[in-house]
Design a protein around this motif. Structure first.
Motif, PDB file in Angstrom:
ATOM      1  N   GLY A 149       0.555  -1.200  -0.095  1.00 49.51           N
ATOM      2  CA  GLY A 149      -0.310   0.348  -0.352  1.00 49.51           C
ATOM      3  C   GLY A 149       1.033   1.716  -0.062  1.00 49.51           C
ATOM      4  N   SER A 150       2.525   0.991  -0.334  1.00 48.21           N
ATOM      5  CA  SER A 150       2.995   2.286  -0.047  1.00 48.21           C
ATOM      6  C   SER A 150       2.916   3.073  -1.303  1.00 48.21           C
ATOM      7  CB  SER A 150       3.913   1.802   0.505  1.00 48.21           C
ATOM      8  OG  SER A 150       4.847   1.301  -0.204  1.00 48.21           O
ATOM      9  N   GLY A 177      -4.062   4.808   4.561  1.00 58.24           N
ATOM     10  CA  GLY A 177      -3.683   5.407   5.573  1.00 58.24           C
ATOM     11  C   GLY A 177      -2.255   5.589   4.779  1.00 58.24           C
ATOM     12  N   THR A 178      -1.421   5.482   3.979  1.00 57.56           N
ATOM     13  CA  THR A 178       0.096   5.887   3.440  1.00 57.56           C
ATOM     14  C   THR A 178       0.370   7.211   3.632  1.00 57.56           C
ATOM     15  OG1 THR A 178      -0.598   3.937   2.195  1.00 57.56           O
ATOM     16  CG2 THR A 178       1.156   5.066   1.814  1.00 57.56           C
ATOM     17  N   LYS A 179       1.660   7.319   4.188  1.00 56.72           N
ATOM     18  CA  LYS A 179       2.054   9.137   4.060  1.00 56.72           C
ATOM     19  C   LYS A 179       2.810   9.076   2.551  1.00 56.72           C
ATOM     20  CE  LYS A 179       2.166   9.384   8.657  1.00 56.72           C
ATOM     21  NZ  LYS A 179       2.686   9.252  10.387  1.00 56.72           N
ATOM     22  N   GLU A 304      -1.924   9.842  18.177  1.00 53.62           N
ATOM     23  CA  GLU A 304      -2.155   9.122  16.972  1.00 53.62           C
ATOM     24  C   GLU A 304      -1.890   7.530  16.364  1.00 53.62           C
ATOM     25  OE1 GLU A 304      -3.904  11.287  13.881  1.00 53.62           O
ATOM     26  OE2 GLU A 304      -6.073  12.400  15.297  1.00 53.62           O
ATOM     27  N   ASP A 305      -0.812   7.411  16.263  1.00 51.95           N
ATOM     28  CA  ASP A 305       0.618   6.972  16.643  1.00 51.95           C
ATOM     29  C   ASP A 305       0.075   5.885  17.074  1.00 51.95           C
ATOM     30  OD1 ASP A 305       1.807   7.934  14.269  1.00 51.95           O
ATOM     31  OD2 ASP A 305       3.690   8.027  15.221  1.00 51.95           O
ATOM     32  N   ARG A 306      -0.050   5.982  18.313  1.00 56.54           N
ATOM     33  CA  ARG A 306       0.197   4.537  19.860  1.00 56.54           C
ATOM     34  C   ARG A 306      -1.446   3.886  19.217  1.00 56.54           C
ATOM     35  NH1 ARG A 306       1.877   9.080  22.593  1.00 56.54           N
ATOM     36  NH2 ARG A 306      -0.525   9.794  23.518  1.00 56.54           N
ATOM     37  N   ILE A 307      -1.863   4.757  18.597  1.00 56.50           N
ATOM     38  CA  ILE A 307      -4.175   3.996  18.821  1.00 56.50           C
ATOM     39  C   ILE A 307      -3.513   3.175  17.842  1.00 56.50           C
ATOM     40  CG2 ILE A 307      -6.167   4.199  18.184  1.00 56.50           C
ATOM     41  CD1 ILE A 307      -5.173   5.390  21.103  1.00 56.50           C
ATOM     42  N   ARG A 308      -2.890   3.295  16.462  1.00 58.08           N
ATOM     43  CA  ARG A 308      -2.639   3.074  15.082  1.00 58.08           C
ATOM     44  C   ARG A 308      -1.751   1.390  15.520  1.00 58.08           C
ATOM     45  NH1 ARG A 308       1.877   5.017  12.517  1.00 58.08           N
ATOM     46  NH2 ARG A 308       3.393   4.680  14.063  1.00 58.08           N
ATOM     47  N   ASP A 309      -0.643   1.589  16.551  1.00 61.63           N
ATOM     48  CA  ASP A 309       0.142   0.025  16.992  1.00 61.63           C
ATOM     49  C   ASP A 309      -0.681  -0.056  17.476  1.00 61.63           C
ATOM     50  OD1 ASP A 309       1.744   2.086  15.646  1.00 61.63           O
ATOM     51  OD2 ASP A 309       3.262   2.636  17.480  1.00 61.63           O
ATOM     52  N   TYR A 310      -1.635  -0.027  18.506  1.00 57.02           N
ATOM     53  CA  TYR A 310      -2.045  -0.996  19.011  1.00 57.02           C
ATOM     54  C   TYR A 310      -3.095  -1.512  18.279  1.00 57.02           C
ATOM     55  CZ  TYR A 310      -5.663  -2.752  22.954  1.00 57.02           C
ATOM     56  OH  TYR A 310      -5.912  -3.903  23.427  1.00 57.02           O
ATOM     57  N   GLN A 324      -6.397  -3.662   4.538  1.00 58.42           N
ATOM     58  CA  GLN A 324      -5.788  -3.025   3.158  1.00 58.42           C
ATOM     59  C   GLN A 324      -4.945  -2.310   3.649  1.00 58.42           C
ATOM     60  OE1 GLN A 324      -6.439  -4.586   0.051  1.00 58.42           O
ATOM     61  NE2 GLN A 324      -7.830  -6.200   1.163  1.00 58.42           N
ATOM     62  N   GLY A 325      -3.538  -2.364   3.006  1.00 60.14           N
ATOM     63  CA  GLY A 325      -2.063  -1.221   3.023  1.00 60.14           C
ATOM     64  C   GLY A 325      -1.687  -1.362   4.674  1.00 60.14           C
ATOM     65  N   ARG A 326      -0.464  -1.585   4.715  1.00 60.18           N
ATOM     66  CA  ARG A 326       0.402  -2.138   5.524  1.00 60.18           C
ATOM     67  C   ARG A 326       1.645  -0.630   5.524  1.00 60.18           C
ATOM     68  NH1 ARG A 326      -1.468  -6.639   8.181  1.00 60.18           N
ATOM     69  NH2 ARG A 326      -3.547  -7.589   7.396  1.00 60.18           N
ATOM     70  N   ALA A 327       1.848   0.212   4.431  1.00 62.30           N
ATOM     71  CA  ALA A 327       2.920   0.476   4.584  1.00 62.30           C
ATOM     72  C   ALA A 327       3.541   0.892   5.739  1.00 62.30           C
ATOM     73  CB  ALA A 327       2.200   2.047   3.642  1.00 62.30           C
ATOM     74  N   PRO A 328       4.694   1.252   5.829  1.00 61.87           N
ATOM     75  CA  PRO A 328       5.214   1.750   6.889  1.00 61.87           C
ATOM     76  C   PRO A 328       4.879   2.792   7.800  1.00 61.87           C
ATOM     77  CG  PRO A 328       6.955   0.797   5.530  1.00 61.87           C
ATOM     78  CD  PRO A 328       5.313   0.832   4.949  1.00 61.87           C
ATOM     79  N   ASP A 329       4.657   3.567   9.230  1.00 63.06           N
ATOM     80  CA  ASP A 329       4.290   5.044   9.182  1.00 63.06           C
ATOM     81  C   ASP A 329       3.323   5.183   9.143  1.00 63.06           C
ATOM     82  OD1 ASP A 329       5.035   7.193  10.830  1.00 63.06           O
ATOM     83  OD2 ASP A 329       5.743   8.328   9.745  1.00 63.06           O
ATOM     84  N   LYS A 330       2.533   4.542   8.399  1.00 60.63           N
ATOM     85  CA  LYS A 330       0.648   4.596   7.726  1.00 60.63           C
ATOM     86  C   LYS A 330       0.051   5.583   8.851  1.00 60.63           C
ATOM     87  CE  LYS A 330      -2.480   2.458   7.686  1.00 60.63           C
ATOM     88  NZ  LYS A 330      -3.217   1.132   7.349  1.00 60.63           N
ATOM     89  N   GLY A 331      -0.713   6.232   8.628  1.00 58.78           N
ATOM     90  CA  GLY A 331      -1.501   6.824   9.369  1.00 58.78           C
ATOM     91  C   GLY A 331      -2.916   5.899  10.640  1.00 58.78           C
TER      92      GLY A 331
END
Length: 406
Positions: A149-150, A177-179, A304-310, A324-331
């Motif tokens: 997804g990146s 969520g891709t940045k 939001e990064d903490r919520i994302r990681d959890y 769908q979408g597992r890009a590094p550092d995604k939103g």
């Protein structure tokens, strides 16, 4: 300290129940809820200070004009723009991108010219360019996402050719969520003499943005995703592009003089702000941005990064769920389907019974859905007021949906 429970208390709707369950609002990617300070500002403006702007010398008009115009500076600070005259106020991203399509691109493009797009663009950053394809023979040149997804920025840069007149790309995908490293794209495009339009509708909500550093030519934001009112927004336009643009709409407030034989336009940005604007909506947007800046965009991003990681950890335990979408550092945006025949709309309905609000459909991203081989997904999109316990509630609701449809 980022006190999420204190922040949640600022949003009255978060205390309500839906279907007898506490509301878990995870549809922020479509539209975010509003804090009480924004609601109060809107009520006060209509109750005590309403008048048209730029048109009167009486007290109420002066107050409304001062508050309305102050928002231009607020948006400039929020986006890291030194000169607020590069901020055009409007109803949101859709109007902003159409303004660029009609006012800047249409007079400059002819058959065979190219616009480079990523496949994960929102329809707001696709359909206006299709207008140019249909009416002027402009070619749309698509760059696909990678398997995770990146978006490979080098592929975007390599797609810029001698006929490319514009690159139009999202800063953060509303589906995956891709940045996107838009600065790298802007730097390379500038060397090739090609302007870049960035759709900032999602990115500006979730992370600090500094346009003076990014170096794009156009950057669009929309108020209703920024915890402000619908019908509010803005687009940043570089000064040299402002000088190249013709007016998008004609009417009052964007002119100096009008006679039977000619019209003289006002200087930018007023040149592009025809008619009575969304006065109260814009004032509310300014209050919303002040609220966000008061929390600190870095703090919002970290939360939001903490919520994302959890959420990534919890969702990984559901082997029947396809994210769908597992890009590094995604939103903190998760689009998913369930194994089997369950449609996204059915899943969303089951989740709603548990008080969980998610989006279901194509998310105004038809080319991306085609690229993924899907017709629809469910999407859980998190915001500054969401919590880890709400992730747990989402998981419980998904387990119920799986049980019902398996």
């Amino acid at each position: 300290m980022y006190d999420v429970e204190k922040i949640r208390a600022d949003f009255p709707i978060l205390s309500r129940e839906v279907n007898g369950k506490p509301l878990v609002y995870l549809d922020n990617g479509a539209s975010a809820q509003k804090p009480q300070v924004v609601i109060d500002a809107i009520t006060n403006a209509y109750s005590h200070e309403y008048s048209n702007v730029h048109r009167g010398l009486h007290t109420l008009s002066n107050i409304a004009t001062e508050k309305y115009e102050a928002v231009r500076g607020t948006i400039a600070r929020f986006l890291g723009v030194a000169d607020e005259e590069q901020i055009i106020l409007n109803s949101g991203t859709t109007e902003g991108i159409n303004m660029v399509a009609y006012g800047w691109a249409m007079p400059r493009m002819e058959a065979g010219d190219e616009i480079v797009l990523s496949v994960m663009e929102h329809h707001a950053n696709i359909v206006p360019w299709h207008f140019l394809r249909e009416r002027q023979g402009v070619q749309l040149k698509w760059v696909d996402t990678e398997a995770d997804g990146s978006l490979d920025t080098q592929k975007v840069i390599d797609a810029i050719g001698p006929k490319t007149k514009l690159v139009a790309v999202t800063h953060l995908s509303n589906v995956l969520g891709t940045k996107v490293d838009v600065k790298a794209i802007c730097d390379a495009a500038r060397e090739k003499g090609v302007p870049v339009l960035v759709d900032g509708s999602q990115a500006a909500v979730h992370m600090p943005v500094n346009l003076d550093e990014i170096g794009c030519d156009f950057y669009a934001i929309t108020g209703h995703k920024l915890y402000g009112p619908s019908g509010s927004g803005a687009i940043f336009v570089k000064k040299e592009r402002l000088a190249e643009m013709r007016p998008f709409m004609g009417g009052g407030d964007m002119i100096r003089e009008v006679s039977k034989d000619e019209v003289t336009y006002a200087d930018p940005p007023m040149k592009f702000e025809a008619g009575t604007p969304g006065i109260v909506q814009t004032i509310g947007l300014g209050v919303a941005l002040d609220y966000m800046m008061g929390l600190g965009m870095e703090n919002i991003a970290a939360h939001e990064d903490r919520i994302r990681d959890y959420a990534v950890e919890r969702l990984a335990g559901l082997n029947w769920l396809q994210v769908q979408g597992r890009a590094p550092d995604k939103g903190a945006i998760f689009s998913f389907t369930l194994d089997g025949a369950a449609h996204a709309h059915d899943i969303s309905t089951i989740l709603d019974k548990k008080g969980v609000a998610v989006r279901a459909g194509h998310h105004c991203a038809g080319p991306l859905m085609d690229h993924l081989g899907l017709t629809a997904t469910c999407r859980a999109s998190f915001g500054l007021y969401n919590t880890e316990s709400e992730v747990d509630t989402l998981i419980e609701a998904l387990e119920l949906a799986h049980e019902l449809f398996s």
